[in-house]
Design a protein around this motif. Structure first.
Motif, short mmCIF file in Angstrom:
data_model
loop_
_atom_site.label_atom_id
_atom_site.label_comp_id
_atom_site.label_asym_id
_atom_site.label_seq_id
_atom_site.Cartn_x
_atom_site.Cartn_y
_atom_site.Cartn_z
N GLU A 1 73.29 8.83 -43.61
CA GLU A 1 74.46 9.65 -43.30
C GLU A 1 75.57 9.37 -44.30
N ILE A 2 76.36 10.40 -44.60
CA ILE A 2 77.49 10.25 -45.50
C ILE A 2 78.70 9.79 -44.69
N LEU A 3 79.12 8.55 -44.92
CA LEU A 3 80.25 7.98 -44.20
C LEU A 3 81.58 8.33 -44.86
N ALA A 4 81.57 8.58 -46.17
CA ALA A 4 82.77 8.98 -46.90
C ALA A 4 82.35 9.63 -48.22
N GLU A 5 83.08 10.68 -48.63
CA GLU A 5 82.79 11.37 -49.88
C GLU A 5 83.90 11.17 -50.89
N ASN A 6 83.55 11.37 -52.16
CA ASN A 6 84.52 11.26 -53.26
C ASN A 6 85.33 9.96 -53.19
N ILE A 7 84.61 8.85 -53.11
CA ILE A 7 85.29 7.56 -52.97
C ILE A 7 85.57 6.91 -54.33
N GLN A 8 85.26 7.60 -55.44
CA GLN A 8 85.55 7.03 -56.76
C GLN A 8 87.06 6.95 -56.98
N ASP A 9 87.48 5.93 -57.71
CA ASP A 9 88.91 5.72 -57.98
C ASP A 9 89.52 6.87 -58.76
N ASP A 10 88.77 7.42 -59.69
CA ASP A 10 89.23 8.53 -60.52
C ASP A 10 88.52 9.80 -60.09
N GLY A 11 89.30 10.78 -59.63
CA GLY A 11 88.69 12.01 -59.13
C GLY A 11 87.98 12.81 -60.21
N ASN A 12 88.46 12.70 -61.46
CA ASN A 12 87.83 13.42 -62.58
C ASN A 12 86.79 12.52 -63.23
N ASN A 13 85.69 12.33 -62.52
CA ASN A 13 84.62 11.46 -62.98
C ASN A 13 83.45 12.34 -63.42
N ILE A 14 83.27 12.45 -64.74
CA ILE A 14 82.25 13.35 -65.29
C ILE A 14 81.32 12.56 -66.21
N THR A 15 80.05 12.76 -66.04
CA THR A 15 79.06 12.14 -66.93
C THR A 15 78.43 13.22 -67.80
#
Length: 401
Positions: free
Chosen positions: A269-283
């Protein structure tokens, strides 16, 4: 009427054993100039000989697995789990088995659809990049980046999706080394928006999580959230592998940072989304193939090259200015020390001599090899400055993350 195109080529001004250029053509022919234009009709014939021209360096590739301070190894925690309850949510044995070095013998592909190799397990971000590039492809997981490169070379798969840089973590140096070592061409790129999710077993609340598994880079990119939760960060081989481990052990206090697709695959289950420190995280991923793309001018193209320079003041500035004077934008420059012979002797006249690093320069510029300005820039670079020059690929630009 023949259209005009441009060949992808490799050249070396002097013998350079540490670059593996002994098989490259010498410039000692005495020709006053080199033309880079040719009929597009000849391109397919020249592609057959391109493999011989693009002989790679045989320098060893260093193991550059990232290490994050304060992150414990997953091995220590995995041993404490012993034979705990295995995952009851999905039959994980039905998932495709990652290719390993022992599997790289013969191709099982029947040619029914494009097969794309990637590093990691199903649910990895690299798999998502492969599916973005080829929505109907068959993704083929591999244990290591090296196996993904070899799978393409040995015709087990058609393409490979390889991460090359992240907007937060920077360049993936290991894959730059592998690009030079292997005989593949960059045929495309994919920019993928990274959405790190905190995953747990069904029914588990976020507050119950005591340790979180993921790839060290993903853990570092979610450092603020992990500190707020007060959890122990545990290093795993990759994000999807972390999700698989949490599912298979069945421990409620363990969570994983991975993609939403990994949650679906491994019954979490997804407990939290978009938990990265930087919202603009692109690979940014590169798509690799055995044959180069025929360059065009119908849409924006990018060309990737690697070269070395003679020793001297301002040589790099002069080399880069060749693109500026032709209004060609450089979108990326990366330097890597040569592996087998990283140092070269430099004479400082009356002040004596010393040994400095000898570098390879990886350049991405926004122009097609079908354009005369790109042909002229590379011709000028080869004739005047570069001791070694190789075109890694000319491919359409991905403008939509």
């Amino acid at each position: 009427m023949a259209l005009k195109g441009a060949a992808l080529w490799v050249c070396a001004r002097n013998p350079c054993s540490d670059l593996g250029t002994s098989d490259l053509d010498s410039r000692n022919s005495g020709a006053a100039s080199i033309s880079f234009k040719f009929d597009l009709e000849k391109f397919s014939r020249e592609c057959c000989s391109l493999g011989a021209l693009t002989q790679q360096a045989t320098t060893p590739v260093e193991d550059e697995k990232p290490r994050v301070p304060g992150v414990e190894s997953s091995g220590a925690i995995a041993r404490t789990w012993g034979n705990e309850s295995r995952g009851l949510h999905k039959d994980l044995y039905l998932l495709p088995k990652p290719l390993s070095a022992n599997d790289l013998t013969s191709s099982p592909s029947d040619g029914s659809k494009v097969r794309v190799a990637y590093q990691g397990l199903p649910g990895a971000y690299s798999e998502a990049a492969a599916l973005k590039a080829y929505p109907k492809c068959e993704p083929v997981p591999c244990d290591q980046f090296e196996e993904a490169f070899k799978a393409v070379e040995l015709w087990l798969v058609d393409k490979a999706a390889i991460p090359i840089e992240n907007s937060v973590g920077g360049s993936i140096h290991r894959n730059y080394d592998l690009l030079l070592r292997h005989r593949l061409h960059i045929v495309g790129e994919v920019q993928l928006q990274v959405n790190h999710c905190l995953l747990g077993l069904p029914g588990v609340r976020k507050e119950e999580i005591r340790n979180v598994l993921s790839h060290p880079m993903a853990l570092a990119q979610c450092d603020m959230v992990l500190n707020e939760l007060g959890v122990l960060s545990v290093s795993a081989h990759d994000t999807a592998g972390a999700a698989q481990m949490v599912s298979s052990t069945g421990l409620r206090e363990s969570g994983a940072i991975a993609s939403a697709r990994a949650a679906e695959i491994y019954g979490l289950e997804i407990l939290a989304e978009n938990i990265q420190d930087d919202g603009n995280n692109i690979t940014r991923f590169l798509i690799l193939g055995r044959e180069p793309v025929i360059p065009g001018t119908d849409r924006p193209y990018k060309t990737s090259i690697v070269f070395t320079l003679e020793e001297g003041p301002g040589e790099l500035f002069k080399a880069l200015s060749l693109f500026a004077m032709r209004s060609i934008n450089l979108s990326k420059i990366e330097s890597r020390p040569q592996k087998q012979h990283p140092l070269r002797l430099v004479d400082y006249s009356n002040e004596g001599s010393t040994k400095d690093f000898d570098y390879l320069f990886f350049i991405d510029f926004e122009a097609s090899m079908a354009e005369p300005r790109a042909q002229n820039a590379l011709g000028h670079l080869q004739q005047e400055f570069a001791r070694f020059l190789r075109v890694l690929g000319c491919y359409p630009i991905d403008t939509v993350p």
